[in-house]
Design an enzyme around this catalytic site. Structure first.
Site, PDB file in Angstrom:
ATOM      1  N   PRO A  31       1.019  -1.362   0.149  1.00 59.87           N
ATOM      2  CG  PRO A  31      -0.541  -1.251   1.717  1.00 59.87           C
ATOM      3  CD  PRO A  31       0.663  -1.771   1.348  1.00 59.87           C
ATOM      4  CD  GLU A  32       2.942   3.816  -4.117  1.00 59.32           C
ATOM      5  OE1 GLU A  32       3.254   4.834  -4.174  1.00 59.32           O
ATOM      6  OE2 GLU A  32       3.958   2.576  -4.718  1.00 59.32           O
ATOM      7  NE  ARG A  58       4.331 -10.965   1.262  1.00 61.85           N
ATOM      8  CZ  ARG A  58       5.493 -10.534   0.245  1.00 61.85           C
ATOM      9  NH1 ARG A  58       4.799  -9.548  -0.452  1.00 61.85           N
ATOM     10  NH2 ARG A  58       6.433 -10.944   0.232  1.00 61.85           N
TER      11      ARG A  58
END
Ligand SMILES: [Zn+2]
Length: 286
Positions: free
Chosen positions: A2-3, A119
């Site tokens: 995600p940015e 993750r």
């Protein structure tokens, strides 16, 4: 990963169920993600009201009425799942925790918020609210792209004399906070600047137009996130990612989208990351 626009979209999605509301119960289901959780995290969250939910770079910051702030970082794969409330036109029953729901917050208003991270590169931390700016993750950050401190004069001064590629300079979180690989590619395409040009070699007009273009590109993505937010809420209440049309990112070999340009989007690898650009619109030699 995600940015900034994705993180801002998550923040906006969490606002109605978190801000102003009391955390009735906190379930911390493992000792760590990327780093260990802070000591007694569940007890320090339970019964606390979220006074405000803000964002700094890619961190979501929940200021609590205990004078502590909960920092949330989505990492590579972090998502927020909201259940137990009406979301849009759909009612989502409180979901039982799933495999990768590592922290579950039950809000007094009825919402269940699960931080799901397969993750486990995400993070949560607690710190005194008045010490947030000194936190090692926050203290190193340059100005926010939408903030007044991020001006064309500021950026020109930071790029002057710099012998690194402009791509690397814009990814440098000390120079501007929150820009990632995808959006830097898009910005440089719109600016007509080859990603490998040296930052210090940009002309004054080139440096000047970067700041408004950075804001445009991020703002458009945040708007796209806002519309995707409504779609996500309709489906399963998951906040995290959205599809957004990019002009060059991920488009290697496809025709350039600039009207009249016969170029083909190319890809090079810089510092281990892919850069996508049009060799005609973004000529290396000026
Ligand atoms: Zn082109």
């Amino acid at each position: 990963m995600p940015e900034l626009p994705e993180v801002e979209t998550v923040r906006r999605g969490l606002l109605p169920v978190m801000e102003g509301q009391v955390i009735a119960a906190a379930d911390v289901r493992r000792p760590d993600l990327r780093w260990p959780f802070p000591p007694d995290m569940a007890q320090r969250l339970t019964g606390k009201r979220v006074l405000s939910l803000r964002r700094r770079s890619k961190y979501i910051l929940a200021d609590l009425d205990s004078a502590e702030t909960l920092l949330i970082h989505l990492g590579m794969s972090g998502r927020m799942l909201i259940s137990g409330v009406m979301i849009g036109d759909y009612e989502h029953a409180r979901a039982l925790p799933e495999k990768h729901d590592h922290v579950v917050l039950d809000m007094a208003g009825g919402a269940r918020i699960a931080f799901n991270d397969a993750r486990r590169f995400g993070a949560m931390d607690l710190m005194a609210t008045d010490a947030v700016d000194q936190n090692p993750l926050i203290a190193v950050l340059g100005p926010e792209p939408f903030g007044n401190d991020f001006s064309p004069a500021y950026l020109a001064a930071r790029l002057a004399g710099r012998k690194t590629p402009i791509k690397s300079a814009l990814l440098d979180q000390h120079i501007v906070a929150g820009l990632g690989n995808i959006y830097v590619c898009e910005v440089l395409f719109r600016a007509g600047i080859h990603p490998a040009r040296l930052a210090g070699d940009l002309t004054a007009p080139e440096a000047d137009r970067l700041v408004p273009l950075i804001r445009d590109v991020l703002d458009e993505a945040i708007r796209a996130g806002g519309s995707s937010l409504r779609d996500y809420q309709k489906t399963d209440g998951t906040l995290g990612y959205f599809q957004h049309a990019f002009q060059v990112y991920g488009r290697e070999g496809q025709p350039c989208s600039t009207p009249g340009c016969v170029g083909t989007v190319a890809r090079i690898v810089q510092a281990g990351r892919s850069s996508f650009f049009c060799p005609l619109c973004q000529a290396i030699h000026r």
